[in-house]
Design a protein around this motif. Structure first.
Motif, PDB file in Angstrom:
ATOM      1  N   ARG A  17       8.443   8.948 -28.593  1.00  0.00           N
ATOM      2  CA  ARG A  17       7.386   9.624 -27.827  1.00  0.00           C
ATOM      3  C   ARG A  17       7.195  11.051 -28.317  1.00  0.00           C
ATOM      4  N   LYS A  18       8.312  11.733 -28.620  1.00  0.00           N
ATOM      5  CA  LYS A  18       8.219  13.096 -29.163  1.00  0.00           C
ATOM      6  C   LYS A  18       7.557  13.092 -30.537  1.00  0.00           C
ATOM      7  N   ARG A  19       7.834  12.052 -31.302  1.00  0.00           N
ATOM      8  CA  ARG A  19       7.243  11.947 -32.637  1.00  0.00           C
ATOM      9  C   ARG A  19       5.723  11.807 -32.562  1.00  0.00           C
ATOM     10  N   ILE A  20       5.235  11.050 -31.582  1.00  0.00           N
ATOM     11  CA  ILE A  20       3.789  10.903 -31.419  1.00  0.00           C
ATOM     12  C   ILE A  20       3.180  12.178 -30.854  1.00  0.00           C
ATOM     13  N   ASP A  21       3.869  12.783 -29.886  1.00  0.00           N
ATOM     14  CA  ASP A  21       3.332  13.998 -29.271  1.00  0.00           C
ATOM     15  C   ASP A  21       3.268  15.151 -30.268  1.00  0.00           C
ATOM     16  N   ASP A  22       4.122  15.132 -31.275  1.00  0.00           N
ATOM     17  CA  ASP A  22       4.076  16.193 -32.292  1.00  0.00           C
ATOM     18  C   ASP A  22       2.833  16.073 -33.172  1.00  0.00           C
ATOM     19  N   MET A  23       2.247  14.876 -33.227  1.00  0.00           N
ATOM     20  CA  MET A  23       0.978  14.696 -33.943  1.00  0.00           C
ATOM     21  C   MET A  23      -0.147  15.109 -33.003  1.00  0.00           C
ATOM     22  N   GLU A  24      -0.472  16.358 -32.962  1.00  0.00           N
ATOM     23  CA  GLU A  24      -1.365  16.902 -31.945  1.00  0.00           C
ATOM     24  C   GLU A  24      -2.754  16.269 -31.967  1.00  0.00           C
ATOM     25  N   ASP A  25      -3.232  15.888 -33.121  1.00  0.00           N
ATOM     26  CA  ASP A  25      -4.601  15.377 -33.227  1.00  0.00           C
ATOM     27  C   ASP A  25      -4.670  13.856 -33.185  1.00  0.00           C
ATOM     28  N   LEU A  26      -3.541  13.175 -33.016  1.00  0.00           N
ATOM     29  CA  LEU A  26      -3.533  11.719 -33.052  1.00  0.00           C
ATOM     30  C   LEU A  26      -3.001  11.160 -31.728  1.00  0.00           C
ATOM     31  N   GLU A  27      -3.484   9.981 -31.368  1.00  0.00           N
ATOM     32  CA  GLU A  27      -3.034   9.284 -30.169  1.00  0.00           C
ATOM     33  C   GLU A  27      -2.959   7.791 -30.464  1.00  0.00           C
ATOM     34  N   ILE A  28      -1.992   7.130 -29.876  1.00  0.00           N
ATOM     35  CA  ILE A  28      -1.845   5.695 -30.073  1.00  0.00           C
ATOM     36  C   ILE A  28      -2.795   4.967 -29.117  1.00  0.00           C
ATOM     37  N   CYS A  29      -3.490   3.965 -29.630  1.00  0.00           N
ATOM     38  CA  CYS A  29      -4.486   3.248 -28.845  1.00  0.00           C
ATOM     39  C   CYS A  29      -4.670   1.849 -29.439  1.00  0.00           C
ATOM     40  N   TYR A  30      -5.666   1.123 -28.954  1.00  0.00           N
ATOM     41  CA  TYR A  30      -5.962  -0.209 -29.480  1.00  0.00           C
ATOM     42  C   TYR A  30      -7.453  -0.487 -29.299  1.00  0.00           C
ATOM     43  N   GLN A  31      -7.935  -1.533 -29.996  1.00  0.00           N
ATOM     44  CA  GLN A  31      -9.342  -1.914 -29.879  1.00  0.00           C
ATOM     45  C   GLN A  31      -9.524  -3.104 -28.935  1.00  0.00           C
ATOM     46  N   ASN A  32      -9.137  -4.297 -29.380  1.00  0.00           N
ATOM     47  CA  ASN A  32      -9.311  -5.501 -28.572  1.00  0.00           C
ATOM     48  C   ASN A  32      -7.981  -6.071 -28.077  1.00  0.00           C
ATOM     49  N   ASP A  33      -6.989  -6.078 -28.955  1.00  0.00           N
ATOM     50  CA  ASP A  33      -5.703  -6.672 -28.618  1.00  0.00           C
ATOM     51  C   ASP A  33      -4.679  -5.561 -28.398  1.00  0.00           C
ATOM     52  N   PRO A  34      -4.158  -5.392 -27.189  1.00  0.00           N
ATOM     53  CA  PRO A  34      -3.178  -4.317 -26.947  1.00  0.00           C
ATOM     54  C   PRO A  34      -1.872  -4.520 -27.699  1.00  0.00           C
ATOM     55  N   LYS A  35      -1.661  -5.708 -28.258  1.00  0.00           N
ATOM     56  CA  LYS A  35      -0.435  -5.943 -29.029  1.00  0.00           C
ATOM     57  C   LYS A  35      -0.559  -5.415 -30.460  1.00  0.00           C
ATOM     58  N   GLN A  36      -1.707  -4.830 -30.792  1.00  0.00           N
ATOM     59  CA  GLN A  36      -1.935  -4.275 -32.126  1.00  0.00           C
ATOM     60  C   GLN A  36      -2.234  -2.779 -32.014  1.00  0.00           C
ATOM     61  N   PRO A  37      -1.212  -1.940 -31.770  1.00  0.00           N
ATOM     62  CA  PRO A  37      -1.459  -0.499 -31.607  1.00  0.00           C
ATOM     63  C   PRO A  37      -1.797   0.179 -32.932  1.00  0.00           C
ATOM     64  N   VAL A  38      -2.635   1.199 -32.856  1.00  0.00           N
ATOM     65  CA  VAL A  38      -3.030   1.983 -34.031  1.00  0.00           C
ATOM     66  C   VAL A  38      -3.054   3.458 -33.634  1.00  0.00           C
ATOM     67  N   LEU A  39      -2.994   4.316 -34.641  1.00  0.00           N
ATOM     68  CA  LEU A  39      -3.111   5.762 -34.431  1.00  0.00           C
ATOM     69  C   LEU A  39      -4.524   6.203 -34.799  1.00  0.00           C
ATOM     70  N   VAL A  40      -5.180   6.870 -33.858  1.00  0.00           N
ATOM     71  CA  VAL A  40      -6.562   7.327 -34.043  1.00  0.00           C
ATOM     72  C   VAL A  40      -6.647   8.762 -33.544  1.00  0.00           C
ATOM     73  N   SER A  41      -7.516   9.542 -34.131  1.00  0.00           N
ATOM     74  CA  SER A  41      -7.667  10.930 -33.703  1.00  0.00           C
ATOM     75  C   SER A  41      -8.187  10.983 -32.267  1.00  0.00           C
ATOM     76  N   ARG A  42      -7.711  11.983 -31.538  1.00  0.00           N
ATOM     77  CA  ARG A  42      -8.115  12.117 -30.141  1.00  0.00           C
ATOM     78  C   ARG A  42      -9.619  12.342 -30.005  1.00  0.00           C
TER      79      ARG A  42
END
Length: 284
Positions: A118-143
């Motif tokens: 969680r700290k590793r993701i939060d350190d990426m200030e401009d990126l957030e983990i999300c998904y498009q159609n399937d929540p089992k396929q997470p991706v990193l996308v800019s906020r």
């Protein structure tokens, strides 16, 4: 007169007398005439029916013998797919943000990895983990991209415990669900009649319709004019999903329940309810 001479006259006289007598009963005469007419035709058609049956039988047996091996080949595949057909659609299941982070980095889901990743993701200030159609396929996308198209990029549920400094879920109640559409979506996503296979987000409970009404009133203001009985009828007319669960009768402890019908359902945990409401606003 000889008997040979009288016999035709006797038969003719009998037939004339029979038809004359039967003419008084039209229905019976019509039935008798139809019967005499149909018997010869039925006897004539019988050989054709037997011939057609004998002709089609070998073809039917041949077709069955041809299709039987194919059915035996496909049968194990259908049997293997049967358990998946009975399970809920996992493309619509809710997954927490912490679970998605561990899935994204291919790490086991435990408390140590949650804090570290969680700290590793939060350190990426401009990126957030999300998904498009399937929540089992997470991706990193800019906020910024997520905010620009929240209908395509959907964020995961995060626990309110993780977002508070005290480490306890916030007791602040926000009754911002102001329309019936929002209330229906909230109920269908928070209360499930089947096991979502996610113990992190959901817990099994036995709830009455009155208890569901009290839970909704903490987040919704559009149904304040409805009583618990009116709310039960409203849920039935809107086909709310939790009503699909089987109900059982339970005697109230203190007599404060309006109804004694309880349903075994899966309820989203308290620490995720507020985040679920916020995510729902982003999609509507």
């Amino acid at each position: 007169m000889s008997q040979n001479t009288l016999l035709p006259h006797s038969v003719t006289s009998f037939c004339d007398w029979f038809l004359l007598y039967m003419s008084e009963d039209f229905k019976f005469r019509l039935f008798f005439t139809s019967f005499c007419y149909l018997v010869p035709h039925s006897a004539t058609s019988l050989p054709h029916s037997v011939t057609s049956f004998c002709y089609l039988l070998p073809h039917s047996v041949t077709s069955c013998l041809i299709l039987l091996p194919r059915c035996l080949i496909l049968l194990p595949r259908y049997l293997a797919l049967l358990p998946h057909c009975l399970l809920p659609d996992t493309t619509k299941m809710n997954i927490s943000r912490d679970q998605a982070i561990c899935m994204f980095f291919y790490e086991p889901f435990n408390e140590e990895n949650i804090i570290r990743l969680r700290k590793r993701i939060d350190d990426m200030e401009d990126l957030e983990i999300c998904y498009q159609n399937d929540p089992k396929q997470p991706v990193l996308v800019s906020r910024q991209r997520i905010l620009g198209d929240p209908f395509t990029w959907r964020i995961y549920l995060s626990s309110e415990i993780a977002s508070t400094s005290t480490g306890e879920p916030s007791d602040e109640i926000d009754r911002s669900l102001g329309t019936e559409v929002q209330a229906i979506c909230f109920l269908n996503e928070v209360l499930l009649p089947y096991d979502p296979l996610n113990k992190t987000l959901f817990e099994a409970k036995a709830m009455s319709t009155c208890q569901v009404y009290r839970l909704l009133m903490k987040y919704c203001s559009c149904l304040d004019n409805k009583s618990p009985n009116a709310f039960a009828k409203w849920c039935s007319s809107r086909k709310i999903k939790f009503l699909q669960a089987d109900y059982f009768r339970k005697r109230p402890k203190h007599g404060d329940e309006v109804t004694s019908r309880y349903r075994s359902i899966y309820v989203m945990k308290k620490e995720y309810l507020g985040k679920q409401k916020s995510n729902m606003f982003c999609r509507m």
